[in-house]
Design an enzyme around this catalytic site. Structure first.
Site, PDB file in Angstrom:
ATOM      1  N   THR A 176      99.053  11.266  12.653  1.00  0.00           N
ATOM      2  CA  THR A 176     100.346  11.935  12.851  1.00  0.00           C
ATOM      3  C   THR A 176     100.794  11.955  14.302  1.00  0.00           C
ATOM      4  O   THR A 176     101.972  12.174  14.572  1.00  0.00           O
ATOM      5  CB  THR A 176     100.303  13.381  12.323  1.00  0.00           C
ATOM      6  N   CYS A 177      99.891  11.710  15.240  1.00  0.00           N
ATOM      7  CA  CYS A 177     100.300  11.741  16.643  1.00  0.00           C
ATOM      8  C   CYS A 177     101.151  10.542  17.010  1.00  0.00           C
ATOM      9  O   CYS A 177     101.910  10.591  17.960  1.00  0.00           O
ATOM     10  CB  CYS A 177      99.083  11.835  17.551  1.00  0.00           C
ATOM     11  N   GLY A 178     101.060   9.454  16.245  1.00  0.00           N
ATOM     12  CA  GLY A 178     101.781   8.206  16.522  1.00  0.00           C
ATOM     13  C   GLY A 178     103.241   8.233  16.151  1.00  0.00           C
ATOM     14  O   GLY A 178     104.075   8.023  16.989  1.00  0.00           O
TER      15      GLY A 178
END
Length: 187
Positions: A176-178
């Site tokens: 999810t950080c991408g």
């Protein structure tokens, strides 16, 4: 910071409905079940509640959605006050902008960023697109939360990469950080 007319318009919006919109999707189900379960959720905010009455729900919703936010606005609001007044001259424009962040099938499909190279990858991308097209609004929000960690569109793209996995490891994985969705191309 908050003109009286704007505050009054906000209060006309049903505040308990706004609280239910504020909680996460899975918690919305809890909030709709009964007052006892809603009380368990609201205890997270530091309010010890034995029996939830509508008046208490309204008070807690007001504290969560208006007072806490108002405090933050009072403390740091002067920094972007002119910009916010330009972006959102009234409550209607705020809700209109927020509506644009809600996922729809076309918005979800536009977020997927990938370059399939092989026939298997093209098929896999087709399955993903078909899956997204078959979702209703609630399911699209859940899918977006899975992909980004948020149930509103807060990214410009979701990168999709294809990996080779076999057996039980053929499940999609997400960073999810991408955000990055890794799809197995071995279906």
């Amino acid at each position: 910071m908050c003109p009286r007319k704007t505050c009054n318009s906000l209060l006309k919006f049903k505040i308990t409905d706004a609280l239910v919109m504020y909680v996460q999707i899975d918690e919305q189900v809890v909030a709709e079940l009964n007052a006892e379960d809603l009380g368990k959720y609201l205890k997270r905010y530091g309010d010890c509640i034995a029996a939830i009455t509508f008046a208490k729900q309204l008070k807690i919703a007001h504290k969560t959605l208006i007072q806490e936010v108002k405090y933050i606005i009072d403390v740091i609001g002067h920094i972007g006050d002119d910009m916010l007044k330009t972006l959102f001259p009234d409550v209607k424009s705020f809700f209109s902008s927020y509506e644009q962040l809600m996922p729809s099938v076309s918005r979800m499909l536009a977020l997927f960023n990938c370059n399939p190279v092989t026939t298997e990858q093209n098929k896999c991308l087709g399955y993903l697109q078909r899956f997204a097209r078959g979702r209703n609004k609630k399911q699209l929000k859940q899918l977006l939360r899975f992909l980004t960690g948020s149930d509103i569109i807060c990214v410009n793209k979701i990168d999709v990469s294809f990996i080779i996995r076999h057996g039980k490891g053929r499940l999609p994985s997400v960073h999810t950080c991408g955000p990055l969705l890794e799809l197995p191309s071995t279906y």
